[in-house]
Scaffold this motif. Structure first.
Motif: not given
Ligand SMILES: Nc1nc2c(ncn2[C@@H]2O[C@H](COP(=O)(O)OP(=O)(O)OP(=O)(O)O)[C@@H](O)[C@H]2O)c(=O)[nH]1
Ligand SMILES: [Mg+2]
Length: 238
Positions: A70-96
């Motif tokens: 469900r929609k919880e706002g941009l913040g929680p969506a980004y936190v979840a996305g960042f965590e996934r990307a970090l797990e996936g080995g991201a070294r540099v993250l771009i948010q747009m």
């Protein structure tokens, strides 16, 4: 999954962006470095953005989708996305943003600035930056919001509420993402504030911001109020 240098991940939050999603993905691919991954974070958009995202993910292996219930706002969506990307080995993250307010053609310039910065902010309020479509009211709310947050938090950053950023992995590992409560613009402020307090190097690179290409704005009075009251709270909490 193979990750080429430099392990760039583009995180795209979407809520009702069915008209913008495929064009923004195509445009982003033109400007991302080879081997970059794209992560779409969709909050169960009623307009079917999530289904479209799944189709795009099936068609190509550089893209994946994180579905949230469900929609919880941009913040929680980004936190979840960042965590996934970090797990996936991201070294540099771009948010747009996924609505073309941010120009994907700016990605290489922002990424290049991350050579000597830990956090690069696409900035409307430095020399060479600007906002193309807004009227005087929205302009002054945005500019005033950044000035307010800058003063309250004592940060030398001109554009604190912008959402076009390049963030090194180390920053996100250091700032305890899960304790960030902000949901709207305040989230952008809080990430930058925490990065600054942790001693990371922050740079602003000029961007021209424009109105979304299609679809409806999600800005609400609540999001503005959260930023207005949340900023002093960030400072007190530190
Ligand atoms: N997953 C997710 N994405 C969101 C949410 N709110 C906004 N977004 C996305 O975040 C990006 C920025 O949000 P916008 O709706 O453009 O908000 P805005 O930039 O404040 O408002 P306008 O540009 O005026 O429409 C867009 O890609 C949105 O689809 C949310 O609650 N969940
Ligand atoms: Mg927008």
């Amino acid at each position: 999954m193979t990750l080429d240098e430099p392990g760039s991940w583009l995180v795209l939050p979407t809520y009702d962006e069915v008209l913008n999603l495929e064009p923004i993905v195509l445009a982003a691919r033109e400007h991302l470095p080879a081997g970059a991954r794209i992560l779409i974070v969709d909050d169960n958009s009623p307009d079917g953005t999530g289904r479209l995202a799944d189709r795009l993910a099936k068609e190509s292996d550089d893209l994946e989708v994180l579905h949230r219930s469900r929609k919880e706002g941009l913040g929680p969506a980004y936190v979840a996305g960042f965590e996934r990307a970090l797990e996936g080995g991201a070294r540099v993250l771009i948010q747009m943003d996924a609505d073309f307010s941010h120009d994907p053609a700016d990605i290489p310039r922002l990424l290049a600035r991350a050579d000597d910065a830990d956090l690069v902010i696409g900035s409307r309020y430095v020399e060479g930056g600007g906002v193309l479509d807004w009227g005087p009211l929205r302009r002054s709310i945005s500019r005033g919001g950044s000035a307010y947050a800058r003063t309250v938090l004592g940060l030398p950053v001109r554009d604190l509420t912008g959402g076009f950023k390049v963030i090194r992995r180390e920053v996100l590992e250091a700032i305890d993402l899960n304790s960030i409560a902000s949901a709207g613009y305040a989230f952008q402020v809080e990430v930058t504030y925490r990065a600054a307090r942790a001693g990371f190097r922050i740079e602003e690179a000029p961007i021209q911001f424009r109105d979304r290409r299609a679809g409806n704005s999600k800005m609400t009075a609540r999001i503005v109020a959260e930023a207005a009251f949340g900023v002093p709270r960030m400072r007190m909490r530190r």
